[in-house]
Motif scaffolding. Structure first.
Motif, PDB file in Angstrom:
ATOM      1  N   ASN A 130      48.863  58.957 102.802  1.00 19.93           N
ATOM      2  CA  ASN A 130      49.935  58.901 103.791  1.00 19.93           C
ATOM      3  C   ASN A 130      50.582  60.281 103.946  1.00 19.93           C
ATOM      4  O   ASN A 130      50.756  61.008 102.988  1.00 19.93           O
ATOM      5  N   PRO A 139      48.160  53.187 103.240  1.00 19.50           N
ATOM      6  CA  PRO A 139      49.407  53.135 104.029  1.00 19.50           C
ATOM      7  C   PRO A 139      49.371  52.097 105.160  1.00 19.50           C
ATOM      8  O   PRO A 139      50.396  51.816 105.766  1.00 19.50           O
ATOM      9  N   GLN A 140      48.187  51.536 105.421  1.00 20.29           N
ATOM     10  CA  GLN A 140      48.088  50.527 106.484  1.00 20.29           C
ATOM     11  C   GLN A 140      48.305  49.120 105.948  1.00 20.29           C
ATOM     12  O   GLN A 140      48.348  48.162 106.721  1.00 20.29           O
ATOM     13  N   GLY A 179      51.670  47.410 106.848  1.00 19.45           N
ATOM     14  CA  GLY A 179      51.929  48.647 106.123  1.00 19.45           C
ATOM     15  C   GLY A 179      53.203  49.353 106.521  1.00 19.45           C
ATOM     16  O   GLY A 179      53.609  50.325 105.887  1.00 19.45           O
ATOM     17  N   ARG A 180      53.867  48.846 107.576  1.00 16.57           N
ATOM     18  CA  ARG A 180      55.010  49.557 108.126  1.00 16.57           C
ATOM     19  C   ARG A 180      56.322  48.847 107.830  1.00 16.57           C
ATOM     20  O   ARG A 180      56.391  47.621 107.903  1.00 16.57           O
ATOM     21  N   ARG A 185      55.883  54.160 105.897  1.00 18.00           N
ATOM     22  CA  ARG A 185      54.743  53.577 105.160  1.00 18.00           C
ATOM     23  C   ARG A 185      54.808  54.006 103.700  1.00 18.00           C
ATOM     24  O   ARG A 185      55.460  54.982 103.351  1.00 18.00           O
ATOM     25  N   TYR A 235      58.309  55.111  99.649  1.00 18.53           N
ATOM     26  CA  TYR A 235      57.857  55.255 101.035  1.00 18.53           C
ATOM     27  C   TYR A 235      57.773  56.744 101.347  1.00 18.53           C
ATOM     28  O   TYR A 235      58.471  57.567 100.766  1.00 18.53           O
TER      29      TYR A 235
END
Lengths: 407, 407
Positions: free
Chosen positions: A369, A251-252, A283-284, A309, A344
């Motif tokens: 995540n 997720p990063q 990741g965002r 994420r 997501y």
């Protein structure tokens, strides 16, 4: 209505192949009131399979519309405590769950405040069911039930029979021996997952019109397909149809931009998101654009820290029985199985080595995540190249022109 | 479907007059899936009245049919724990409840084992809701929703509009000012209850074709009508329509025989009981006869110790707006308000001086019959004379030829 034979055969498939209901097991069905004919067929199939109890939780989009329109802010996210009891009981009883999709009134929420639509979600329940799926605490499946309203969205006219024919093909009930067809199909998907796992890719790269996105995979990422196994060892197929090979990303690690290749009908929201584009940094999600429905997506990605994420990467090629119908179903169960998609929100613990059954904190540390949402959207198609990135940065073609490359 | 105006006006009546939903109060709606249009209208009316949350529990007779057909013996009486949570929550939240009746498929249970039908009941829930009503722990009402299947049972053809017209008259929505009509009607019923309470009858005597029954009243028996008051002081009208003045009898004192004067469509069972005759000794049913459905009644009266004893006596005269339609509705909510009726099973705590809010044991000691069931059946009509018995054994006419005598 389809010929009753087809409805019953789909119900049988849901019970015997999908949720794989065992003798003595309790079954819970979750669906809309409009899905009653399908719920009733599933109930009969489940009793015939030896279920010890069958109950159904009918939801009503009209009451949810009233809630979105009139409810106080905390009412939008409240979970009625009895729904928690219900799911806690089903987990304790090692129960089975069949969910039915197919929106009978796709335009019901039009005119409502999109941000309020996006915020409306039973948070406590979403967190619990997320953990439930991640930890294999129930054998479950999702099937769909065509209605006039849904058929009108798909074809511009209430041709339910045509929609049933399409669903029949998508779930391989048109095969001479559907159970054998499913066996062979699952074997093919599992073979693909094995090939992907052998390569130990560190990332996936997506390139196409409006798309240039690289998503890192977690250490210990596992590609899976079709079949899940509960914590007590029962196999089940969570989606009918299913055409995907999937994993959960780090997720990063997502950089770049992705453009959705199909309209997205948000499950449980009845809102259509068109021309969705998401930008990612570290990741965002940093930017959300869409020609319709953007505010719902924006509200969703703000629900919690993990909502912005990625939680899933799934690969689907042009052989997909869903894709081959050539139809946009405006329903995620079907559309996400027509082409490659990403999601997501909540990650998938069973796709990280050793993560199943750990605490939420431990799972997060391994790269799963955490979020109350999990929203799939479609990013594949003939114009989108998808490559695996190896440890030394080389690109290995996985999908070209919708054809699977990795044999 | 009726003109939407009528549906909405009945929903308004259910919310504002029936359950009397207060600003900030939660509302729960319980009904069959086929009642969805009415549930949705009630939801809108409730939000407009200031409700803080509206939820609906849809039941499905088809799933209940499967349960009766396939369920193990203990499954027939099992209460899913989430239903307990739901009602416990509504009590804690001082909620409101609207239940919808009207059987859309009256023949659905035909062919099933009658004794199993009679035993099928969520016992824990029935006990809880019985106490809930007895202790005024919720403001509630019952309304009805006409469907094609119900209309066919009533008229032999699916004339829903005609059934709506009849229901409209029965619930006084055909009055120029229905709220004023209800005010005047309630005043009349309360006046009758006052006259009955002044007389301090020790028993009621029923005489007519096939009927000669004397039922003792408990010391402290109170006649009531129309309006209930919750433990926290909100008035509500539990039945729409309501035409009855009622009390709870001494469960130890019933002697003789009573013949039902109308067919009885058992609520929640879809079974029609015809030509019911019950014999009583020392308050207890000693014989059950009927030309159809007798085995369901026999199974019901064996559910627990109180099931074979009486819980309610209710007086209705020929002025009843329901009775004046001249229609047998095959639905207890309406039929019990067309003519005088009695009920076996659970007594009514608010009809015994000082019993409300006491423990079940204390209520029993005061003469409130305890049971998980409460089944009303019709015993009145022009040929049945009903008298009050005074302390010295004299008979005082209450009903003659369906005309109220006690002014």
């Amino acid at each position: 209505m389809p010929d009753p034979g087809l409805l019953d055969r789909y119900a049988e498939l849901a019970v015997r192949v999908g949720a794989n209901v065992q003798p003595g097991q309790e079954l819970e069905i979750i669906c809309l009131v409009e899905h009653a004919p399908m719920a009733r067929a599933i109930s009969k199939a489940a009793w015939n399979a030896g279920a010890s109890y069958v109950s159904v939780s009918y939801r009503d989009q009209h009451l949810k519309r009233d809630l979105i329109e009139h409810g106080a802010e905390d009412a939008l996210t409240w979970t009625p405590p009895w729904l928690m009891t219900q799911f806690e009981h089903m987990v304790e009883a090692k129960g089975a769950l069949v969910e039915i999709t197919g929106n009978p009134e796709p335009d019901l929420y039009s005119g409502l405040d999109e941000a309020r639509i996006g915020r409306t979600r039973m948070l406590e329940l979403a967190e619990f069911t997320g953990r439930m799926t991640n930890d294999g605490l129930m054998s479950w499946t999702i099937v769909s039930f065509p209605t006039e309203g849904w058929a009108t969205r798909v074809f511009g006219e209430p041709d339910v029979e045509r929609l049933w024919k399409a669903v029949e093909a998508a779930v391989r009930l048109d095969a001479a021996d559907p159970v054998e067809a499913w066996r062979a199909h699952i074997a093919k998907l599992l073979h693909r997952a094995d090939r992907l796992n052998e390569r130990r890719f560190t990332a996936l790269r997506y390139r196409g019109p409006g798309t240039d996105l690289t998503v890192g995979l977690a250490e210990g990422s596992i590609w899976r397909a079709a079949e899940f196994t509960t914590a007590w060892g029962t196999k089940h197929i969570p989606n009918l149809p299913t055409e995907e090979v999937f994993t959960t990303p780090d997720p990063q690690k997502a950089e770049g931009v992705v453009r959705s290749t199909r309209p997205l009908s948000l499950p449980g929201h009845g809102i259509v998101v068109r021309d969705l584009e998401l930008e990612f940094e570290n990741g965002r999600v940093t930017d959300v654009r869409a020609s319709s429905g953007a505010d719902v997506i924006r509200a969703q990605t703000k629900l919690d820290e993990g909502a912005a994420r990625l939680g899933e990467l799934a690969l689907v090629d042009g052989e997909s029985a869903v894709g081959q119908t050539g139809i946009t179903f405006w329903d995620t169960l079907l559309d996400e199985n027509a082409t490659s998609h990403i999601a997501y929100g909540r990650g998938i613990a069973m796709c990280i080595e050793g993560a199943m059954g750990l605490s939420p904190e431990e799972q997060r540390a391994l790269g799963v995540n955490e979020s109350v949402i999990h929203t799939d959207f479609m990013v594949g198609g003939p114009e989108v190249d998808i490559d695996g990135v190896t440890g030394d940065g080389a690109l290995v073609p996985i999908l070209r022109d919708d054809v699977w490359q990795l044999t």
